[in-house]
Design a protein around this motif. Structure first.
Motif, PDB file in Angstrom:
ATOM      1  N   ARG A   1       0.825  -1.212   0.000  1.00  0.00           N
ATOM      2  CA  ARG A   1       0.000   0.000   0.000  1.00  0.00           C
ATOM      3  C   ARG A   1       0.856   1.258   0.000  1.00  0.00           C
ATOM      4  O   ARG A   1       0.549   2.221  -0.715  1.00  0.00           O
ATOM      5  N   GLU A   2       1.938   1.252   0.767  1.00  0.00           N
ATOM      6  CA  GLU A   2       2.783   2.439   0.821  1.00  0.00           C
ATOM      7  C   GLU A   2       3.515   2.658  -0.504  1.00  0.00           C
ATOM      8  O   GLU A   2       3.714   3.797  -0.926  1.00  0.00           O
ATOM      9  N   LEU A   3       3.898   1.574  -1.155  1.00  0.00           N
ATOM     10  CA  LEU A   3       4.537   1.703  -2.466  1.00  0.00           C
ATOM     11  C   LEU A   3       3.564   2.293  -3.486  1.00  0.00           C
ATOM     12  O   LEU A   3       3.931   3.173  -4.279  1.00  0.00           O
TER      13      LEU A   3
ATOM     14  N   ASP B   1      -5.151  -8.076  -2.768  1.00  0.00           N
ATOM     15  CA  ASP B   1      -4.556  -7.065  -1.888  1.00  0.00           C
ATOM     16  C   ASP B   1      -4.223  -5.788  -2.649  1.00  0.00           C
ATOM     17  O   ASP B   1      -4.465  -4.676  -2.152  1.00  0.00           O
ATOM     18  N   VAL B   2      -3.653  -5.925  -3.845  1.00  0.00           N
ATOM     19  CA  VAL B   2      -3.313  -4.741  -4.644  1.00  0.00           C
ATOM     20  C   VAL B   2      -4.571  -3.957  -5.008  1.00  0.00           C
ATOM     21  O   VAL B   2      -4.618  -2.729  -4.883  1.00  0.00           O
ATOM     22  N   LYS B   3      -5.608  -4.656  -5.452  1.00  0.00           N
ATOM     23  CA  LYS B   3      -6.840  -3.966  -5.815  1.00  0.00           C
ATOM     24  C   LYS B   3      -7.486  -3.304  -4.606  1.00  0.00           C
ATOM     25  O   LYS B   3      -8.040  -2.191  -4.718  1.00  0.00           O
ATOM     26  N   ASN B   4      -7.453  -3.968  -3.468  1.00  0.00           N
ATOM     27  CA  ASN B   4      -7.996  -3.354  -2.252  1.00  0.00           C
ATOM     28  C   ASN B   4      -7.223  -2.087  -1.884  1.00  0.00           C
ATOM     29  O   ASN B   4      -7.816  -1.073  -1.515  1.00  0.00           O
ATOM     30  N   ASP B   5      -5.898  -2.157  -1.981  1.00  0.00           N
ATOM     31  CA  ASP B   5      -5.082  -0.978  -1.663  1.00  0.00           C
ATOM     32  C   ASP B   5      -5.367   0.172  -2.625  1.00  0.00           C
ATOM     33  O   ASP B   5      -5.454   1.331  -2.210  1.00  0.00           O
TER      34      ASP B   5
END
Length: 583
Positions: free
Chosen positions: A524-526, A551-555
């Motif tokens: 998420r920070e990236l 996880d990427v899509k949620n972030d």
């Protein structure tokens, strides 16, 4: 006993009371599906036009009003549709839940089926039960062309219209349309049995009426395909068995459904069969055209086993004068090695570009086909590559190439920033994206790869790919493109001291481009850093596990700021493409 009375059930549009005739429901169904596809086509055309505008203007920032409105609404939509609620991700290895966007489409589709079934159809007497049975039967038949369109590989009209070429996405909706088919078929059988009123009457009907028996047989084959043999464990752990059973069962299904239905309903069945036959024919014609030569098979693959015996590298030479294969970066092909595993083919992402005049692949050796390939190469190719410390063995095999397939629906060089998040051998996809942007950069100003590996030795198979990225970056000196590769090694104890291998020295020399980082990344920070520095839309490519993709899509959904799109800046607008192979 009286047989089914199909008279007038497929003719005309409406009954005197204004309710649609069962046969007309099939046309109503396709009117809705066709309308949805028309909207998707318009959005696709706009996306293509927007990409051309960005490439010509060399700017991914939305300038005209329509582009600003598009950025606003797509950002809002992605905030909702990208999400997969965390409580649904607790057991990713046991059960998989789709994103909110996919679930909404599935629920809308089932809402369409139920809505058409009950539209002006009060079910309160035996005559209405019969009408309900016919309605469900017609809706079942009407879904067959869509079911086949979502399964074909070469003649995928839906991919052309929507731009979605992902086999995982198409297979997902193929399975849910199949479940919708089973639902309406079950309603058809239920209301038919209810019309018979008594168990004794039903038993007598089964004994004396062949159409009733064929109907039960059709439903049984359908349940066998959809419920019993297409469940996730079978698809994943016994795919070859699943595929063979699927083909045989579908042929049996089409035979019995043709016998069960009236001739004037066969148009939908013939359309479905025609699409399937045309797709299989075109696929095999292209396979023969691409692979056959006067001396036999045209292509030979050089397969190497890495020293750790966990990965295979495959290289297939290509020349401009040989072969008809054309591919774009991040596409995949299905490879078949007749001398290793006859009648088996597996999909692999192409890590090289067409300009390399060769197809390259990096394959993780696990079980089945890949394990068999590793053992055979290790046995016949031992001692062939002692001069290279990274390779254990090399062998050459004839290979059949089927494809290419897949690829993103939007070109990566139209974005202001591109981020690729990959795991393990998913780097084959990530490196092809990076090299393509470096080769033909238009609007992109920031290019970043986040690569997650378990052990340091997993990097060795991609040494050449890392060198190609550095060369491409250095060759484009006039560009202000920023390139960064971050390699996260989960097991930090596997990282050796600097200088023990050529790879170590290479990484040390190019620390400005390639960063080796122990541990796991804070995704998420990236993503927050990339979105914060982007002045236009960001494109994110993901290749890895289903959990990583979710996880990427949620972030992204959490970080997307719809207000930025409202102001017209377009900053933090973000599009995510996921590449996976899933049965």
């Amino acid at each position: 006993m009286a047989r089914y009375n199909f008279a007038n059930m497929g003719e005309g549009r409406f009954n005197p009371d204004g309710s649609p005739r069962p046969g007309y429901l099939a046309k109503m169904y396709w009117a809705v599906i066709g309308g949805f596809l028309c909207i998707a086509l318009l959005l696709r055309i706009f996306d293509v036009g927007l990409a051309l505008h960005r490439k010509r203007s060399l700017n991914a920032r939305p300038r005209f009003v329509l582009a600003r409105l598009h950025a606003t609404f797509t950002s809002i939509a992605r905030v909702v549709t990208y999400l997969t609620p965390p409580f649904l991700q607790r057991y990713p290895g046991f059960i998989y839940f789709p994103s909110v966007g996919r679930m909404l489409l599935v629920l809308s589709y089932f809402g369409l089926l139920i809505g058409l079934f009950f539209y002006r159809n009060p079910i309160n007497n035996p005559r209405s039960w019969e009408n309900a049975a016919y309605r469900a039967g017609w809706l079942t038949i009407a879904q067959l062309p869509l079911l086949v369109l979502l399964s074909v590989k070469r003649l995928s009209v839906i991919s052309l219209i929507t731009g979605s070429t992902s086999s995982v996405t198409l297979n997902f909706f193929h399975r849910w349309v199949a479940r919708g088919l089973l639902l309406t078929a079950t309603l058809h059988m239920f209301y038919t049995m209810r019309y018979y009123a008594s168990f004794e009457f039903l038993v007598l009907q089964l004994k004396t009426d062949i159409i009733t028996r064929r109907g039960v047989g059709t439903w049984s084959v359908m349940a066998w395909i959809v419920v019993l043999t297409s469940i996730r464990p079978i698809r994943h752990y016994a795919f070859e068995l699943f595929f063979a059973n699927h083909v045989i069962s579908i042929i049996a299904f089409f035979i019995v459904v043709m016998k069960h239905t009236p001739s004037y309903a066969h148009v939908y069945i013939w359309i479905a069969i025609g699409i399937w036959i045309a797709d299989v024919t075109s696929r095999w014609v292209l396979i023969l055209a691409n692979n056959a030569s006067a001396s036999g098979l045209r292509y030979r693959a050089s397969v190497s086993v890495m020293q750790d015996e966990r990965a295979l590298t495959v290289e297939i030479p290509m020349t401009a004068s040989v072969g008809l294969l054309k591919w774009t970066p991040s596409q995949f092909v299905r490879l078949s090695f007749p001398t290793v595993a006859p009648f088996m083919s597996h999909p692999f992402t192409i890590s090289s570009l067409p300009q390399d005049n060769k197809m390259q692949f990096v394959i993780r050796a696990k079980s089945g086909f890949t394990k068999r390939m590793l053992k055979k190469t290790r046995s016949i190719g031992a001692d062939m590559e002692k001069h290279d410390d990274n390779l254990a063995a090399t062998a050459t095999y004839p290979v059949i190439i089927d494809g290419p397939y897949g690829g993103p629906s939007r070109s990566w060089n139209q974005f202001h920033a591109v981020l690729s998040v990959v795991c393990g051998v998913g780097a084959t996809y990530g490196f092809s994206v990076l090299r393509d942007v470096c080769r033909d950069n238009r609007a992109v100003r920031s290019l970043q790869l986040v690569w997650i590996v378990r052990n340091y030795c997993d990097i060795f198979a991609f040494h050449d790919h890392l060198e190609q990225i550095v060369k491409a970056r250095d060759a484009d000196t006039a560009s202000d493109l920023s390139v960064l590769i971050q390699v996260f090694v989960s097991d930090s104890t596997t990282i050796p001291a600097v200088g023990q291998s050529d790879l170590d020295s290479f990484l040390a020399r190019h620390g400005d481009v390639i960063q080796l980082i122990p541990g796991k990344p804070a995704i998420r920070e990236l993503i927050r850093g990339v979105l914060g520095g982007a002045e236009g839309e960001t494109g994110i490519a993901v290749c890895g596990s289903q959990k990583l993709a979710a996880d990427v899509k949620n972030d992204v959904a959490v970080l997307l700021d719809a207000r930025a799109a409202h102001t017209g800046s377009g900053a933090q607008g973000c599009w995510v493409h996921v590449e996976q192979f899933e049965a």
